[in-house]
Design a protein around this motif. Structure first.
Motif, PDB file in Angstrom:
ATOM      1  N   PRO A 176       0.841  -1.212   0.000  1.00 52.37           N
ATOM      2  CA  PRO A 176       0.000   0.000   0.000  1.00 52.37           C
ATOM      3  C   PRO A 176       0.869   1.252   0.000  1.00 52.37           C
ATOM      4  O   PRO A 176       2.013   1.234   0.488  1.00 52.37           O
ATOM      5  CB  PRO A 176      -0.805  -0.134   1.309  1.00 52.37           C
ATOM      6  N   PRO A 177       0.343   2.352  -0.525  1.00 48.55           N
ATOM      7  CA  PRO A 177       1.159   3.583  -0.607  1.00 48.55           C
ATOM      8  C   PRO A 177       1.530   4.163   0.754  1.00 48.55           C
ATOM      9  O   PRO A 177       2.504   4.904   0.863  1.00 48.55           O
ATOM     10  CB  PRO A 177       0.270   4.547  -1.406  1.00 48.55           C
ATOM     11  N   ASP A 178       0.755   3.858   1.796  1.00 51.87           N
ATOM     12  CA  ASP A 178       1.053   4.397   3.130  1.00 51.87           C
ATOM     13  C   ASP A 178       1.817   3.386   3.972  1.00 51.87           C
ATOM     14  O   ASP A 178       1.618   3.279   5.188  1.00 51.87           O
ATOM     15  CB  ASP A 178      -0.235   4.809   3.840  1.00 51.87           C
ATOM     16  N   ILE A 179       2.700   2.614   3.343  1.00 56.59           N
ATOM     17  CA  ILE A 179       3.438   1.575   4.044  1.00 56.59           C
ATOM     18  C   ILE A 179       4.321   2.151   5.146  1.00 56.59           C
ATOM     19  O   ILE A 179       4.502   1.539   6.217  1.00 56.59           O
ATOM     20  CB  ILE A 179       4.280   0.753   3.034  1.00 56.59           C
ATOM     21  N   GLU A 180       4.874   3.349   4.911  1.00 55.15           N
ATOM     22  CA  GLU A 180       5.728   3.965   5.933  1.00 55.15           C
ATOM     23  C   GLU A 180       4.938   4.263   7.200  1.00 55.15           C
ATOM     24  O   GLU A 180       5.390   3.975   8.318  1.00 55.15           O
ATOM     25  CB  GLU A 180       6.341   5.257   5.382  1.00 55.15           C
ATOM     26  N   ARG A 181       3.743   4.823   7.024  1.00 56.23           N
ATOM     27  CA  ARG A 181       2.912   5.128   8.199  1.00 56.23           C
ATOM     28  C   ARG A 181       2.508   3.851   8.933  1.00 56.23           C
ATOM     29  O   ARG A 181       2.506   3.811  10.168  1.00 56.23           O
ATOM     30  CB  ARG A 181       1.660   5.895   7.748  1.00 56.23           C
ATOM     31  N   ARG A 182       2.197   2.793   8.206  1.00 59.75           N
ATOM     32  CA  ARG A 182       1.779   1.555   8.844  1.00 59.75           C
ATOM     33  C   ARG A 182       2.921   0.921   9.633  1.00 59.75           C
ATOM     34  O   ARG A 182       2.716   0.415  10.752  1.00 59.75           O
ATOM     35  CB  ARG A 182       1.266   0.580   7.786  1.00 59.75           C
ATOM     36  N   ILE A 183       4.120   0.937   9.067  1.00 59.92           N
ATOM     37  CA  ILE A 183       5.255   0.350   9.775  1.00 59.92           C
ATOM     38  C   ILE A 183       5.556   1.142  11.043  1.00 59.92           C
ATOM     39  O   ILE A 183       5.805   0.570  12.116  1.00 59.92           O
ATOM     40  CB  ILE A 183       6.485   0.294   8.847  1.00 59.92           C
ATOM     41  N   ARG A 184       5.544   2.451  10.947  1.00 61.51           N
ATOM     42  CA  ARG A 184       5.808   3.272  12.131  1.00 61.51           C
ATOM     43  C   ARG A 184       4.733   3.063  13.197  1.00 61.51           C
ATOM     44  O   ARG A 184       5.032   3.046  14.405  1.00 61.51           O
ATOM     45  CB  ARG A 184       5.890   4.744  11.747  1.00 61.51           C
ATOM     46  N   LYS A 185       3.496   2.910  12.786  1.00 60.71           N
ATOM     47  CA  LYS A 185       2.429   2.660  13.748  1.00 60.71           C
ATOM     48  C   LYS A 185       2.634   1.320  14.449  1.00 60.71           C
ATOM     49  O   LYS A 185       2.414   1.193  15.663  1.00 60.71           O
ATOM     50  CB  LYS A 185       1.074   2.699  13.027  1.00 60.71           C
ATOM     51  N   LEU A 186       3.053   0.298  13.689  1.00 58.10           N
ATOM     52  CA  LEU A 186       3.322  -1.013  14.290  1.00 58.10           C
ATOM     53  C   LEU A 186       4.466  -0.921  15.289  1.00 58.10           C
ATOM     54  O   LEU A 186       4.391  -1.482  16.397  1.00 58.10           O
ATOM     55  CB  LEU A 186       3.642  -2.019  13.188  1.00 58.10           C
ATOM     56  N   ILE A 187       5.522  -0.223  14.923  1.00 60.73           N
ATOM     57  CA  ILE A 187       6.671  -0.101  15.827  1.00 60.73           C
ATOM     58  C   ILE A 187       6.268   0.649  17.092  1.00 60.73           C
ATOM     59  O   ILE A 187       6.650   0.270  18.210  1.00 60.73           O
ATOM     60  CB  ILE A 187       7.833   0.607  15.098  1.00 60.73           C
ATOM     61  N   ARG A 188       5.492   1.709  16.938  1.00 59.61           N
ATOM     62  CA  ARG A 188       5.064   2.478  18.116  1.00 59.61           C
ATOM     63  C   ARG A 188       4.192   1.642  19.047  1.00 59.61           C
ATOM     64  O   ARG A 188       4.194   1.860  20.267  1.00 59.61           O
ATOM     65  CB  ARG A 188       4.297   3.729  17.678  1.00 59.61           C
ATOM     66  N   SER A 189       3.404   0.713  18.498  1.00 63.00           N
ATOM     67  CA  SER A 189       2.561  -0.121  19.358  1.00 63.00           C
ATOM     68  C   SER A 189       3.391  -0.941  20.342  1.00 63.00           C
ATOM     69  O   SER A 189       2.889  -1.331  21.399  1.00 63.00           O
ATOM     70  CB  SER A 189       1.702  -1.051  18.495  1.00 63.00           C
ATOM     71  N   PHE A 190       4.670  -1.176  20.036  1.00 57.29           N
ATOM     72  CA  PHE A 190       5.560  -1.888  20.951  1.00 57.29           C
ATOM     73  C   PHE A 190       6.355  -0.922  21.822  1.00 57.29           C
ATOM     74  O   PHE A 190       6.386  -1.067  23.054  1.00 57.29           O
ATOM     75  CB  PHE A 190       6.531  -2.787  20.162  1.00 57.29           C
ATOM     76  N   ILE A 191       7.002   0.050  21.212  1.00 57.57           N
ATOM     77  CA  ILE A 191       7.929   0.889  21.977  1.00 57.57           C
ATOM     78  C   ILE A 191       7.214   1.952  22.800  1.00 57.57           C
ATOM     79  O   ILE A 191       7.854   2.603  23.642  1.00 57.57           O
ATOM     80  CB  ILE A 191       8.959   1.549  21.036  1.00 57.57           C
ATOM     81  N   ASN A 192       5.906   2.169  22.599  1.00 60.49           N
ATOM     82  CA  ASN A 192       5.164   3.111  23.443  1.00 60.49           C
ATOM     83  C   ASN A 192       4.990   2.577  24.860  1.00 60.49           C
ATOM     84  O   ASN A 192       4.740   3.347  25.790  1.00 60.49           O
ATOM     85  CB  ASN A 192       3.792   3.409  22.841  1.00 60.49           C
ATOM     86  N   ARG A 193       5.103   1.277  25.040  1.00 63.84           N
ATOM     87  CA  ARG A 193       4.949   0.682  26.363  1.00 63.84           C
ATOM     88  C   ARG A 193       6.137   1.059  27.241  1.00 63.84           C
ATOM     89  O   ARG A 193       7.286   0.975  26.819  1.00 63.84           O
ATOM     90  CB  ARG A 193       4.827  -0.836  26.249  1.00 63.84           C
ATOM     91  N   LYS A 194       5.843   1.442  28.471  1.00 68.62           N
ATOM     92  CA  LYS A 194       6.887   1.951  29.364  1.00 68.62           C
ATOM     93  C   LYS A 194       7.887   0.876  29.757  1.00 68.62           C
ATOM     94  O   LYS A 194       9.037   1.196  30.089  1.00 68.62           O
ATOM     95  CB  LYS A 194       6.234   2.536  30.624  1.00 68.62           C
ATOM     96  N   ASN A 195       7.496  -0.386  29.722  1.00 68.85           N
ATOM     97  CA  ASN A 195       8.410  -1.465  30.117  1.00 68.85           C
ATOM     98  C   ASN A 195       9.194  -2.040  28.945  1.00 68.85           C
ATOM     99  O   ASN A 195       9.890  -3.037  29.114  1.00 68.85           O
ATOM    100  CB  ASN A 195       7.626  -2.594  30.804  1.00 68.85           C
ATOM    101  N   CYS A 196       9.091  -1.443  27.785  1.00 69.90           N
ATOM    102  CA  CYS A 196       9.781  -1.947  26.595  1.00 69.90           C
ATOM    103  C   CYS A 196      11.087  -1.172  26.394  1.00 69.90           C
ATOM    104  O   CYS A 196      11.073   0.059  26.249  1.00 69.90           O
ATOM    105  CB  CYS A 196       8.889  -1.814  25.359  1.00 69.90           C
ATOM    106  N   LEU A 197      12.206  -1.889  26.403  1.00 73.25           N
ATOM    107  CA  LEU A 197      13.494  -1.280  26.089  1.00 73.25           C
ATOM    108  C   LEU A 197      13.669  -1.222  24.572  1.00 73.25           C
ATOM    109  O   LEU A 197      13.170  -2.085  23.849  1.00 73.25           O
ATOM    110  CB  LEU A 197      14.627  -2.086  26.714  1.00 73.25           C
TER     111      LEU A 197
END
Length: 833
Positions: A176-197
């Motif tokens: 999809p053309p918005d692949i960059e936004r989707r990947i960043r959203k996926l990464i944020r779903s993990f690193i937004n957690r306070k216990n995630c290094l």
């Protein structure tokens, strides 16, 4: 404490199988742009080639990589072999040895989705990753569903890493053309957690300030307290340059620091260069390079794996107490939720009396919540329910449906407090907006006075004119009274909607029938309440009680005139409708009466002190010098004879008395401007005897001066005389009748402001509260309707099952965490050799 990481791995497996992660687990997420060597770093840590490679996006699903050190297993296997039966044949031993050498049993991998199947060939592991990725995310798509891979080896440190898709900017093939936004959203779903290094991988060949990994890590971790930087491709930097400023943290500082590593080149990968040999070359590079020789002991893949292991262990120990507490709280919340859903009901097996008991229990609980919300009892529990996010949205939606346009302050109130707010604020505000002379122009009042007089010129203000005008204003109070009733009715409906319990929500049919019954009951009480409030207005319209003790009298009108500093102020305040609100009317009248009594008492003292002098001479001087006094109360019979009796007689009697004592005074606003010239001349000559300064002025000029002064005073706060086309007498009568209208209208408003809330409480609120449970029982407690009303909503059954499943998962997670007894945190990472 190496057992901590396997415990977290168990929790990850449990949550992955459940398809949700309600607890924020300690973990390390690997973040980096495409082609920065992220996959090579992971392979160097494991010591095997097992990750898919390619020019485009290869990692399209999160890969949870769990590493287990098997050194203790090797010792256990050796011990078991030593104790085995020595009578085994040499052929069996040789065959087993060949199989072990063939399969290389010291290192293997397992996927969570394939069960206990072991993969000894890491090429098969790579193929399984590609196959599972294409199954869930075909056509180069991105998926949030992770792949769990466990690798057991004696050469790895116990560690858990999450490999996330590499960040890219351009979509390729069928992406999809918005692949960059989707990947960043996926990464944020993990690193937004306070216990995630965060393990941020960046290439040394590019500017660190433009690193996508560092930029994304800074967005979620501005202080850099949970980010560890990895610098790759140091050996590919231009000659004469080095990465010391990056490794020391001079450009972008991180509390966990940076570690430099060297990966295999594409030529080494194509030539199948072993990772062990690559690590030896890496060690020699840092040891022999002039720029990195001093920091060679804290560079390289082995140190990176060691530091990650120590950081993760200490991070788990730090998070473990909070993790255990969080699981406890989630278990308690789920138990309450499951309890609110109740036990499943089998309509075939339960007896009718049990169904009836359940129905009565639901009705009783609803009625209790309804009464408590109005009375303010147990309101804290209901407020907590109200401030649930979902409940707040439902309450706002209900306000919109009911048309309740209340302020933000009122929306923060609950139950009976909102009803009180309607009475004290909304109703009082609507009443105060209705003024004494709304819709009554001065010309309209003047025409009404003339029409009421008919062909004859009236000697006093027409009584019917006053009643008609004041009734017109009283009728305007009907609308705010009806609005108050409707607001309270809407609030009762709102309380009924918020009184529902989660037990009632189980049964959609019963909930609908309950809401219908509550609405029907409120409507039955609404009509009599509206009718009674209408009758309150009709009662006020039926009889205008001018004998009310708070109604202003003619004496009070004259007292107001005497207490004002000038005629201008009096005309401004009375002629323009009054500077004060109608609610202050009665208080002002009481003050005027007190002032009148004080003035009479002062006059009596003056008369007593003047008895030693000539009574006739002193009386003559006092009649000239003193201010116009209000009519005396000592001769009511004379006033009745002159005025023809009644409250309107005071006007004519007061005029006659005033003219006999103060005739010709140019300061009396109620003096007759049409007096005969002879009388004016006689009065002027009498005044001239006491006041020589006025002797030069002709009587006609003095009479004209009085008329002009009254007209000038009138024009200061009132429409001009020419605009009204009225005589001076009509102007003064207009002021008086407006003063009467204002006084009586204030009395009526005060009565209505008191009786309407009482009527609503008695006929609508209290009756609804007392009759609710009885009406609901009569309408719903019918045996033939039990099966229909108590049919459970399938959605509730699904929610109950999901909650029960999640409760089992959390209980299992709690039992896993309870295996650890030592929660002490070791902040030091130790030494690495």
């Amino acid at each position: 404490m190496d057992r901590l990481i396997p415990i977290i791995n168990k929790l990850q497996d449990v949550f992955t199988l459940a398809g949700s992660q309600p607890i924020d687990l300690p973990q390390i997420a690997v973040v980096g742009s495409q082609s920065v060597g992220k996959s090579s770093v992971l392979e160097n840590i494991v010591g095997r080639d097992f990750l898919p490679r390619g020019s485009n996006i290869v990692t399209r699903r999160p890969l949870i990589l769990q590493l287990f050190n098997t050194s203790h297993l090797d010792k256990l296997v050796s011990s078991n072999k030593g104790n085995s039966n020595s009578n085994s044949s040499k052929e069996e031993k040789e065959k087993e040895k060949k199989e072990q050498e063939k399969e290389n049993t010291d290192t293997w991998g397992e996927f969570l989705h394939t069960g206990s199947k072991r993969y000894y060939d890491f090429n098969e592991i790579r193929s399984e990753i590609e196959k599972e990725t294409d199954r869930v995310a075909p056509n180069k798509a991105i998926s949030y569903e992770p792949i769990n891979l466990k690798i057991y080896s004696p050469t790895v440190l116990t560690l858990t890493l999450i490999d996330l898709p590499g960040m890219t900017r351009v979509a390729v093939e069928n992406q999809p053309p918005d692949i960059e936004r989707r990947i960043r959203k996926l990464i944020r779903s993990f690193i937004n957690r306070k216990n995630c290094l965060i393990l941020a991988v960046s290439a040394a060949t590019s500017d660190l300030a433009t690193s996508d990994a560092i930029q994304l890590a800074k967005e979620v971790d501005p202080a850099g307290v949970r980010t560890l930087g990895v610098i790759t491709k140091i050996d590919l930097m231009d000659q004469g340059t080095n990465a010391l400023s990056m490794l020391r943290g001079d450009i972008i500082p991180l509390q966990l620091g940076y570690i430099g590593v060297i990966n295999r080149s594409q030529k080494d990968i194509n030539n199948k260069k072993a990772i062990i040999e690559a690590q030896k070359a890496e060690k020699l590079f840092f040891k022999n390079h002039a720029s990195y020789r001093s920091i060679a002991h804290i560079c390289g893949t082995p140190y990176l794996a060691y530091k990650l292991n120590q950081i993760l262990i200490n991070h788990i120990k730090k998070c473990l107490p909070d993790l255990k507490q969080s699981i406890h709280e989630n278990i308690q919340e789920l138990e309450r939720e499951i309890l609110s859903y109740g036990r499943p009901i089998s309509m075939d097996n339960d007896m009718n009396n049990n169904k009836g008991a359940l129905l009565l229990h639901l009705i009783s609980k609803f009625s209790e919540n309804f009464s408590d919300a109005i009375d303010g009892a147990n309101v804290n529990t209901m407020i907590m329910k109200k401030y649930n996010k979902k409940q707040v949205q439902e309450a706002q939606k209900l306000d919109d449906e009911l048309g309740m346009n209340l302020s933000q302050q009122a929306k923060e109130l609950f139950g009976g407090a909102r009803i009180l707010y309607i009475f004290r604020t909304e109703f009082q505000h609507n009443l105060s907006r209705t003024r004494s002379f709304d819709g009554l122009s001065d010309q309209f009042i003047l025409n009404s006075m003339r029409n009421a007089s008919g062909i004859r010129s009236s000697l006093f203000i027409p009584e019917m004119c006053f009643e008609n005008l004041v009734k017109m204003q009283i009728e305007k109070l009907r609308r705010p009274c009806m609005q108050c009733v409707d607001l309270v009715f809407a609030e009762l409906k709102r309380i009924g909607a918020q009184s529902e319990t989660t037990e009632i929500a189980r049964f959609s049919k019963f909930r609908e029938a309950l809401n219908d019954c509550v609405t029907s009951m409120l409507k039955r009480h609404l009509e009599p309440c509206r009718k009674f409030v209408n009758q309150v207005i009709d009662i006020e319209l039926a009889y205008v009680n001018t004998n009310h003790p708070d109604f202003i009298s003619m004496d009070d009108v004259f007292t107001e005139r005497a207490n004002h500093h000038s005629q201008n102020e009096m005309y401004k305040q009375i002629g323009s409708g009054g500077a004060h609100s109608d609610d202050e009317e009665i208080t002002q009248q009481k003050q005027y009466r007190q002032q009148q009594q004080q003035q009479q008492h002062l006059q009596q003292q003056q008369r007593q002190n003047a008895q030693h002098s000539s009574h006739s001479q002193h009386s003559s001087q006092q009649s000239i010098k003193s201010a116009p006094a209000p009519p005396q109360q000592s001769n009511p019979s004379a006033s009745a004879q002159n005025g023809g009796g009644g409250w309107f007689g005071g006007l004519r009697g007061s005029k006659k008395t005033s003219s006999s004592h103060h005739k010709g005074s140019d300061t009396n606003p109620f003096s007759e401007s049409d007096a005969p010239p002879a009388a004016s001349s006689s009065s002027s000559s009498s005044a001239a005897t006491q006041q020589p300064q006025k002797r030069k002025r002709p009587p006609s000029q003095r009479r004209l001066s009085a008329s002009q002064q009254a007209s000038h005073s009138f024009n200061d706060g009132y429409p001009q005389r020419n605009a009204l086309n009225a005589t001076q007498r009509e102007e003064m009568e207009l002021l008086v009748i407006k003063r009467f209208i204002k006084s009586y209208f204030g009395i009526v408003k005060k009565n209505i402001a008191d009786i309407v809330p009482k009527s609503i409480m008695f006929m609508l609120v209290n009756k609804s509260k007392s009759r609710l449970q009885q009406d609901l029982a009569l309408a719903l407690y019918k045996e033939e309707q039990f099966e229909k009303l108590l049919a459970e909503d399938p959605e509730i059954a699904r929610k109950r099952k999901d909650a029960q499943d999640l409760l089992l998962i959390l209980q299992k997670a709690l039992s896993i965490i309870n295996e650890v007894n030592d929660f002490r945190v070791d902040s030091s990472l130790g030494s690495f050799r």
